[in-house]
Design an enzyme around this catalytic site. Structure first.
Site, PDB file in Angstrom:
ATOM      1  N   GLY B  55       0.374  -7.478   1.404  1.00 45.26           N
ATOM      2  CA  GLY B  55      -0.936  -7.369   2.024  1.00 45.26           C
ATOM      3  C   GLY B  55      -1.906  -8.374   1.435  1.00 45.26           C
ATOM      4  O   GLY B  55      -1.715  -8.865   0.318  1.00 45.26           O
ATOM      5  N   SER B  56      -2.955  -8.687   2.183  1.00 42.85           N
ATOM      6  CA  SER B  56      -3.993  -9.579   1.674  1.00 42.85           C
ATOM      7  C   SER B  56      -4.987  -8.780   0.837  1.00 42.85           C
ATOM      8  O   SER B  56      -4.935  -7.553   0.799  1.00 42.85           O
ATOM      9  CB  SER B  56      -4.706 -10.269   2.842  1.00 42.85           C
ATOM     10  OG  SER B  56      -3.800 -11.104   3.518  1.00 42.85           O
ATOM     11  N   GLY B  57      -5.883  -9.496   0.170  1.00 42.28           N
ATOM     12  CA  GLY B  57      -6.864  -8.832  -0.680  1.00 42.28           C
ATOM     13  C   GLY B  57      -6.488  -8.894  -2.148  1.00 42.28           C
ATOM     14  O   GLY B  57      -7.229  -8.389  -2.991  1.00 42.28           O
ATOM     15  N   HIS B  58      -5.326  -9.494  -2.445  1.00 38.89           N
ATOM     16  CA  HIS B  58      -4.858  -9.616  -3.824  1.00 38.89           C
ATOM     17  C   HIS B  58      -4.956 -11.056  -4.340  1.00 38.89           C
ATOM     18  O   HIS B  58      -4.345 -11.387  -5.351  1.00 38.89           O
ATOM     19  CB  HIS B  58      -3.408  -9.157  -3.939  1.00 38.89           C
ATOM     20  CG  HIS B  58      -3.164  -7.741  -3.531  1.00 38.89           C
ATOM     21  ND1 HIS B  58      -3.709  -6.685  -4.223  1.00 38.89           N
ATOM     22  CD2 HIS B  58      -2.450  -7.202  -2.512  1.00 38.89           C
ATOM     23  CE1 HIS B  58      -3.320  -5.553  -3.637  1.00 38.89           C
ATOM     24  NE2 HIS B  58      -2.576  -5.838  -2.594  1.00 38.89           N
ATOM     25  N   ASP B 111       6.334  -2.707   3.039  1.00 40.35           N
ATOM     26  CA  ASP B 111       7.082  -3.921   2.706  1.00 40.35           C
ATOM     27  C   ASP B 111       8.583  -3.650   2.764  1.00 40.35           C
ATOM     28  O   ASP B 111       9.351  -4.478   3.259  1.00 40.35           O
ATOM     29  CB  ASP B 111       6.680  -4.436   1.318  1.00 40.35           C
ATOM     30  CG  ASP B 111       5.223  -4.891   1.285  1.00 40.35           C
ATOM     31  OD1 ASP B 111       4.822  -5.629   2.195  1.00 40.35           O
ATOM     32  OD2 ASP B 111       4.502  -4.491   0.360  1.00 40.35           O
ATOM     33  N   HIS B 220      -4.073  -0.794  -5.119  1.00 42.93           N
ATOM     34  CA  HIS B 220      -4.873  -0.494  -3.929  1.00 42.93           C
ATOM     35  C   HIS B 220      -5.761   0.701  -4.204  1.00 42.93           C
ATOM     36  O   HIS B 220      -6.201   1.379  -3.293  1.00 42.93           O
ATOM     37  CB  HIS B 220      -3.965  -0.199  -2.733  1.00 42.93           C
ATOM     38  CG  HIS B 220      -2.874  -1.197  -2.571  1.00 42.93           C
ATOM     39  ND1 HIS B 220      -1.660  -1.079  -3.196  1.00 42.93           N
ATOM     40  CD2 HIS B 220      -2.831  -2.350  -1.888  1.00 42.93           C
ATOM     41  CE1 HIS B 220      -0.909  -2.125  -2.896  1.00 42.93           C
ATOM     42  NE2 HIS B 220      -1.597  -2.911  -2.108  1.00 42.93           N
TER      43      HIS B 220
END
Lengths: 211, 330
Positions: B55-58, B111, B220
């Site tokens: 996921g993005s945001g990392h 994932d 998260h």
């Protein structure tokens, strides 16, 4: 009549999408309690996009479901993309080439969708996932088939709601919420809730078309 | 919410668009899929390809680790949400040099499903795929259930080792074994001091009360093992080290790679404060520090907090870790 035509039923999928989009904030809110709060966002994005693509088109129910499946699997991802993507792909597969959909065909479709989810996910009933809605709903439809298509649809919707509500008392065994253990008890599972929306809306949409 | 955002729905695409402009010397967008970032060095004929995704945001994970002798192609998901199976499959295709592709990713339900589906898709095209699933986050499951643990910042070491092994011309099975050995040698822990907000949601979906900290928090915001009063940096560093080293049980004299990563909104200087104490603690245990990394290597939007990752090294891991690399983040 106890059948619907397969042709020109894109609006059924549009109706599913409308309910998911309308519940975007609600689904995210319940997901946020034990997940990361993006369920409504990603579901609304996927279902909304699919609705735009099929709007006004003369499509069979299976063709419209395939558009939805493709958007979920190739553009949304997450956990729900593959789970619902495969569910709708396999549901569509069961309808391919059918002119009319009767209770028996609908049952084949539901069971194919359930197998599609089982093919990629590993959850069982009781794990606090969409399976808690889907499995009893499919079983209820099959059990009530003898009472007619409409009655079976009503039974499916009722079982979906009971299944959804059963997740409140469950501890998550799979997915992000499972890391919470006991702390996941007491709230609805977001996937079970969206699955219930899909099934109850589907039941209503088909019932209205049973001419 | 005080953030630089146009439309939340466009955030990921705009992030990737800016990223490939900045780092055009190292990476580019896949021609057919705007959710796949490809190293300019990939694919290399006859060499095992390395793929990851998440996921993005990392950021800088995961895209920042695409580069030479690192990851060949990265599948990009929505914020905190797995990439699609199609994106993983396209990343595998982009990384494929004919010797198979190792997909090295973190242990999350989405994932796992999407990688499994992607592997099935590319198998039909004759691309051999091996996977390694990172599970370095100590607090996400007890020692007896390591397979259930999440993958966090230890993934960076897993990519580094896997990428270096592939660069040396190793087979797919050898790359897989090296990456597995790397993640098995890693233990991580996170401490959260403040929550993060998905822009599409608009408010934090968990809270960390002022004056408290959450020990064992996930990438998260997954709840940790305990919430307690915020302590001094040295006490927090000692707690983190204790959690990681008790799970690790390493003999004195072990050489280590140590990574302290910020979770997004913690000032970088504070990470050095933590590191100062952590190295002192490790030295007191008789451990050797072969390499240390401190900075925002694997973040969680604007979460306040930090993660500590300790990797135990042997001669092979040390040599692979030291192999030169060029990627935007490392």
């Amino acid at each position: 009549m106890t059948t619907i035509q397969n042709a020109d039923q894109a609006t059924i999928v549009e109706e599913l999408a409308a309910v998911i989009v309308a519940n975007k904030a609600f689904l995210s809110e319940i997901d946020g309690k034990i997940g990361d709060g993006d369920h409504g966002i990603n579901m609304a994005k996927g279902f909304g996009r699919a609705a735009e693509r099929i709007h006004g088109k003369d499509m069979t129910l299976d063709a419209a479901m395939l558009v939805l499946s493709d958007v979920l699997m190739s553009e949304i991802g997450g956990s729900m993309g593959p789970l619902y993507g495969l569910m709708f792909e396999d549901m569509a597969g069961a309808l391919t080439g059918r002119e009319v959909i009767d209770a028996a065909t609908f049952s084949t479709m539901l069971n194919a969708g359930l197998e599609g989810v089982r093919g990629v996910g590993s959850a069982e009933v009781g794990d606090k996932t969409l399976m808690d809605t889907l499995v009893p709903a499919v079983a209820a439809f099959d059990a009530a088939q003898g009472q007619g298509f409409a009655a079976a649809l009503r039974a499916m919707a009722a079982a979906a709601e009971t299944g959804r509500d059963s997740t409140i008392d469950l501890v998550a065994k799979i997915g992000r919420a499972s890391r919470l253990g006991e702390r996941s008890r007491g709230v609805l599972d977001a996937g079970a809730t969206s699955c219930c929306m899909i099934l109850t809306t589907l039941a209503q949409s088909v019932q209205r078309r049973l001419a | 919410m005080q953030r630089f955002i146009n439309n939340p729905d466009d955030l990921v695409d705009e992030t990737v668009a800016g990223f490939v402009k900045v780092h055009r010397d190292l990476v580019h967008l896949d021609a057919g899929n705007p959710r796949v970032v490809v190293s300019n060095a990939a694919p290399q004929q006859g060499r095992v390809g390395i793929v990851t995704g998440g996921g993005s945001g990392h950021e800088p994970a995961f895209i920042g680790y695409a580069g030479r002798n690192m990851v060949d192609a990265v599948a990009v998901g929505e914020l905190f949400s797995s990439p699609t199976a199609k994106s993983f499959a396209d990343a595998i295709r982009a990384a494929d040099g004919g010797a198979g592709v190792a997909v090295l990713y973190g242990n999350y339900a989405g994932d796992n499903m999407n990688v499994k589906m992607a592997a099935r898709m590319v198998a039909r095209e004759g691309i051999e795929v091996a996977t390694v699933v990172a599970n370095d986050d100590v607090c996400s499951a007890p020692p007896g259930e390591r397979a259930k643990r999440r993958g966090v910042a230890g993934e960076i070491f897993m990519w580094k080792i896997g990428g270096a092994k592939a660069a040396q011309g190793a087979s797919l099975a050898e790359v897989q074994a090296a990456a597995q050995k790397a993640i098995d040698a890693c233990r991580s822990v996170g401490v959260g001091l403040g929550p993060c907000t998905l822009p599409g949601v608009g408010h934090p979906n968990f809270q960390i009360e002022p004056g408290t900290m959450e020990v064992g928090i996930g990438h998260h915001g997954e709840p940790g093992t305990r919430v307690e009063a915020l302590k001094t940096a040295n006490e927090v560093a000692d707690d983190m080290l204790k959690i990681v080293m008790e799970d690790h049980a390493l003999p004195a004299g072990t050489e280590l790679a140590v990574l302290v990563s910020g979770l997004g909104a913690t000032p970088v200087n504070e990470l050095y404060v933590l590191y100062d104490r952590i190295e002192a603690g490790l030295t007191a245990m008789g451990m050797g520090i072969h390499r240390a990394l401190v900075g925002n290597y694997f973040t969680s939007l604007e979460m306040v907090g930090a993660t500590l990752t300790v990797m135990a090294l042997d001669a092979e891991l040390k040599a692979l870790l030291d192999l030169e690399t060029a990627s935007p983040a490392l």
